[in-house]
Design an enzyme around this catalytic site. Structure first.
Site, PDB file in Angstrom:
ATOM      1  N   PHE A 141       0.857  -1.182   0.000  1.00 44.91           N
ATOM      2  CA  PHE A 141       0.000   0.000   0.000  1.00 44.91           C
ATOM      3  C   PHE A 141       0.888   1.224   0.000  1.00 44.91           C
ATOM      4  CE2 PHE A 141      -2.418   3.523   1.686  1.00 44.91           C
ATOM      5  CZ  PHE A 141      -3.563   3.451   0.927  1.00 44.91           C
ATOM      6  N   ASP A 226       9.325   3.066   1.814  1.00 48.59           N
ATOM      7  CA  ASP A 226       8.101   3.767   2.224  1.00 48.59           C
ATOM      8  C   ASP A 226       7.899   3.506   3.712  1.00 48.59           C
ATOM      9  OD1 ASP A 226       5.589   4.666   2.853  1.00 48.59           O
ATOM     10  OD2 ASP A 226       4.617   3.856   1.054  1.00 48.59           O
ATOM     11  N   LYS A 255       2.208  10.616   7.782  1.00 48.58           N
ATOM     12  CA  LYS A 255       1.400  10.248   8.936  1.00 48.58           C
ATOM     13  C   LYS A 255       1.889  10.907  10.242  1.00 48.58           C
ATOM     14  CE  LYS A 255      -1.096   6.487   6.963  1.00 48.58           C
ATOM     15  NZ  LYS A 255      -0.755   5.464   6.017  1.00 48.58           N
TER      16      LYS A 255
HETATM   17  C1  LIG Z   1      -0.977   5.652   4.564  1.00 53.37           C
HETATM   18  C2  LIG Z   1       0.132   5.236   3.685  1.00 53.37           C
HETATM   19  C3  LIG Z   1       0.416   5.927   2.487  1.00 53.37           C
HETATM   20  C4  LIG Z   1      -0.446   7.040   1.971  1.00 53.37           C
HETATM   21  O1  LIG Z   1      -0.538   8.128   2.846  1.00 53.37           O
HETATM   22  P1  LIG Z   1      -1.730   9.184   2.655  1.00 53.37           P
HETATM   23  O2  LIG Z   1      -1.386  10.278   3.614  1.00 53.37           O
HETATM   24  O3  LIG Z   1      -3.005   8.496   2.976  1.00 53.37           O
HETATM   25  O4  LIG Z   1      -1.678   9.642   1.238  1.00 53.37           O
HETATM   26  C5  LIG Z   1       1.509   5.508   1.750  1.00 53.37           C
HETATM   27  N1  LIG Z   1       2.271   4.482   2.149  1.00 53.37           N
HETATM   28  C6  LIG Z   1       2.038   3.806   3.288  1.00 53.37           C
HETATM   29  C7  LIG Z   1       2.938   2.686   3.689  1.00 53.37           C
HETATM   30  C8  LIG Z   1       0.938   4.133   4.081  1.00 53.37           C
HETATM   31  O5  LIG Z   1       0.684   3.438   5.177  1.00 53.37           O
END
Ligand SMILES: *Cc1c(COP(=O)(O)O)cnc(C)c1O
Length: 413
Positions: A141, A226, A255
């Site tokens: 994700f 990520d 986040k």
């Molecule tokens: C939540 C998340 C995203 C996307 O972040 P948003 O602020 O919702 O755009 C990307 N990568 C990972 C691993 C995430 O958990």
């Protein structure tokens, strides 16, 4: 007849239907706790998908926000502001990266990483124009834009939104050999989550990230980590890649970087990668605004000064141990690292959502992911007794749900 105008009816009537929230309306939060519109208190074991690692309304973050509100909030990058530099410097120093580019949401940081990687590949690796490839992992994700969905293997995220950009491919997660095989002369980058969050708190085999880093280095492929969900202390280290002493070429944070107050994200990189950007190449109206920078800097300071990574490591180990000794029924596996824990249910009649609904009644906010996994990721400031009590409640709820299922089967069977 007038329409009902309570907040929930208005949201149902006027809001898009792209979410299916658990039935609770939250009106106040403090620390690891939130309250609903009937005054009931809940322990937040979800933390807005790790965006609330500092807890709700951390006093120091509120102070930083308020202080900056009294000065200046938005300049755009057409002009400099006095808050961005210190924020980027702190982020780079802490993560060992050379440079950082501020965005707002996580997916924008991912998009930035992909753009940087492509440009780097054309400029430094000699990949022919428009041929650069990015490799990601199945079950990943990385966000919801069309380009990023091009890397998703999740049919429900993709269905109806094609076509997707070319040059994107996925390989099995946790299998370094698959990476080596997938790399071609046109491969620019490998994008990976150190632990897959939305994928169901999937912890890869020991040594996986280390092996991937070695493979990337040998093939001159960029390693892009990520850490939007795993980063900033969540797994017991500031970055999850630190568990294997891996230094990625590019890093995405988001986040928790906004301290639970604002969307703040960063793409951080080694100098050669970030230097592909020149004025006019890339940008964001709100990215790097002084309000976000002030909050982001304070969020990093609090993480370090309250040593939240160490706290996550210690409390996470206790929490996992407690859950495992209670050995709740219906469970296929309990896994995680730091305060990033998933309970995977055994295939059967009970869904993770049903368990989360039962937890809600017991005053615990948790969220299912991937149908059969209950994600437990409290704020890193959660009190030790609250956390251990939550482990007991989770076990008790699983026992009760199992009993109900068992007896209803006995009746029908
Ligand atoms: C939540 C998340 C995203 C996307 O972040 P948003 O602020 O919702 O755009 C990307 N990568 C990972 C691993 C995430 O958990």
């Amino acid at each position: 007849m007038t329409e009902p105008n309570d907040p929930l009816s208005l949201q149902k009537r006027y809001g898009a239907g792209n979410y299916d929230p658990l039935p609770v309306t939250l009106v106040r939060g403090e620390g690891a706790y939130v309250w609903d519109d009937r005054g009931r208190r809940y322990l937040d074991m979800m933390s807005a998908y790790s965006a609330l690692s500092h807890g709700h309304r951390h006093p120091r973050l509120l102070a930083a926000l308020n202080d900056q509100l009294g000065r200046i909030t938005l300049t755009s990058r057409a002009f400099d502001n006095d808050r961005l530099g210190p924020f980027l410097a702190r982020a780079c120093t802490l993560t060992g990266m050379d440079k950082a580019l501020p965005m707002n949401t996580g997916v924008e940081a991912v998009e930035t990483a992909l753009k940087a990687a492509r440009k780097w590949a054309y400029r430094h690796k000699g990949i022919p124009p428009d041929r650069a490839e990015i490799i990601a992992c199945q079950g990943n994700f990385h966000g919801r834009t069309i380009a990023v969905l091009g890397l998703s293997s999740e049919e429900s995220y993709r269905r109806g939104f094609g076509p997707f950009p070319a040059g994107m491919e996925t390989i099995p997660y946790g299998d370094a050999g698959a990476l080596e095989q997938a790399i071609t002369p046109a491969t620019a980058a490998f994008l990976v989550e150190p632990i897959q969050g939305e994928g169901g708190i999937i912890v890869p085999p020991e040594g996986y990230l280390r092996a991937c880093a070695d493979i990337c280095r040998r093939h001159r492929v960029l390693l892009l980590a990520d850490e939007i969900q795993t980063g900033l202390g969540r797994t017991g280290r500031l970055l999850a890649v630190e568990h294997e002493e891996v230094h990625p070429d590019g890093l995405m944070l988001g986040k928790a970087l906004g301290g639970g107050l604002l969307p703040v994200s960063l793409f951080l990189a080694r100098r050669e990668l970030m230097d592909v950007f020149a004025p006019g190449d890339h940008g964001s109206t709100f990215g790097g605004n002084p309000l976000a920078a002030a909050v982001g800097l304070a969020a990093l300071d609090v993480l370090v000064e309250e040593d939240l990574s160490t706290r996550a490591a210690r409390l996470g180990a206790e929490f996992l141990a407690r859950l495992r000794t209670l050995a709740p029924p219906l469970v296929h596996e309990i896994r995680g690292r730091g305060l990033f824990v998933g309970i995977e249910l055994a295939p059967g009649p009970v869904s993770a959502r049903e368990v989360c609904l039962a937890l809600l009644k017991e005053g615990i906010l948790a969220k299912d992911t991937h149908e059969n996994v209950i994600r437990l990721a409290p704020p890193l400031i959660v009190a030790e007794d609250d956390l251990l009590r939550a482990a007991d409640t989770v076990s008790r709820v699983l026992v009760r749900v199992a009993t109900v299922v068992h007896s209803s089967h006995a009746r029908t069977g």
